[in-house]
Design an enzyme around this catalytic site. Structure first.
Site, mmCIF file in Angstrom:
data_model
loop_
_atom_site.group_PDB
_atom_site.id
_atom_site.type_symbol
_atom_site.label_atom_id
_atom_site.label_comp_id
_atom_site.label_asym_id
_atom_site.label_seq_id
_atom_site.Cartn_x
_atom_site.Cartn_y
_atom_site.Cartn_z
ATOM 1 C CD GLU A 1 -0.305 -5.632 6.168
ATOM 2 O OE1 GLU A 1 -0.297 -6.073 5.003
ATOM 3 O OE2 GLU A 1 -0.590 -4.442 6.450
ATOM 4 C CB CYS B 1 -0.997 -0.048 1.150
ATOM 5 S SG CYS B 1 -2.338 1.122 0.927
ATOM 6 C CG HIS C 1 -3.043 -3.251 4.174
ATOM 7 N ND1 HIS C 1 -2.038 -2.748 4.963
ATOM 8 C CD2 HIS C 1 -3.579 -2.189 3.521
ATOM 9 C CE1 HIS C 1 -1.965 -1.431 4.804
ATOM 10 N NE2 HIS C 1 -2.891 -1.068 3.930
#
Ligand code: GLN
Length: 186
Positions: A172, A79, A170
Site C-alpha cells: 500500500e 505485515c 507493505h
C-alpha cells in the site's frame, strides 16, 4: 457490488484507500463485528500485531472474524496482518490461526533496519518490484497448500492459500495497484 473491509482498529489502514478508489471498489472501515457482516473481503493492515490482537478480543471480534474466515471470506494480511493470520508466532499459537505458516516477528531488525528489497512476482508479471519492509516478520515455515508467490532471498514474503494471502511487506506504500487488483480477484 463488492465491499472491501479495512480492519481499522490500529495501524496503516488508511493507506489502502487510494488504491481501492483507483480500483473502483467500495470499502468500509471495520471496527466492530456488525461491520464484519457487511463486507465481502477484508484487508488486515500493517501496524502492531500485539495491539491489534488485543483489540480484536476486547471488541469481541476475534471469534466472529475466525468464523467468517472459516466460511470463506477472502483476507489479505499485510505485515502485522500476516502475523495475525499465522498459525504460529514466535513459537506460540497465533491469533486468527488461518494460515499454516510459522513466523518470527521483527526478524529483520528494528524500525531503523526497515528497507526496500526488489523482488520478482511472476504471478503479477512484476520484476524487481520495490517491496517496503518495516519491522517485518520472517516466514519460517509454510505448510501444505500454501503457494509462495515471491521471496526475499530464501524467505517467502508473499504467500497465498486459497482465498487467504499475506505479504510481509507493505504494497500500500507503493503507487502501483497490482496487489489490490490481485486481491480483488482471489
Ligand atoms: N513488527 C510489527 C508486529 O510485530 C509488524 C510491523 C508492520 O506491520 N510493519 O506486529
Amino acid at each position: 457490488m463488492t465491499v472491501v473491509g479495512l480492519l481499522g482498529l490500529q495501524g496503516a489502514f488508511l493507506d489502502h484507500i487510494p488504491h481501492l478508489k483507483r480500483c473502483a471498489v467500495s470499502y468500509r472501515i471495520v471496527r466492530d463485528s456488525m461491520a464484519l457482516n457487511a463486507i465481502d473481503r477484508l484487508i488486515i493492515p500493517g501496524g502492531e500485531s500485539t495491539v491489534m490482537a488485543k483489540f480484536l478480543e476486547e471488541f469481541d471480534m476475534l471469534a466472529p472474524l475466525c468464523r467468517r474466515i472459516r466460511e470463506g471470506l477472502p483476507v489479505w494480511g499485510v505485515c502485522a496482518g500476516s502475523i495475525l493470520l499465522a498459525e504460529q508466532v514466535d513459537g506460540n499459537a497465533g491469533s486468527l490461526s488461518a494460515l499454516p505458516i510459522s513466523v518470527t516477528r521483527n526478524a529483520y531488525g528494528r524500525q531503523i533496519a526497515s528497507s526496500v528489497h526488489f523482488i520478482d512476482i511472476p504471478v503479477m508479471k512484476q520484476e524487481r518490484y520495490p517491496a517496503v519492509f518495516i519491522r517485518a516478520p520472517r516466514i519460517d515455515r509454510v505448510g501444505e497448500g500454501v503457494t509462495v508467490h515471491a521471496s526475499r532471498g530464501n524467505d517467502p514474503v508473499f504467500i497465498q492459500k486459497e482465498k487467504i494471502m499475506a505479504t510481509t511487506f507493505h504494497p500500500e506504500l507503493n503507487q502501483d495497484d497490482c496487489f489490490h487488483d490481485y486481491f480483488l480477484k482471489v
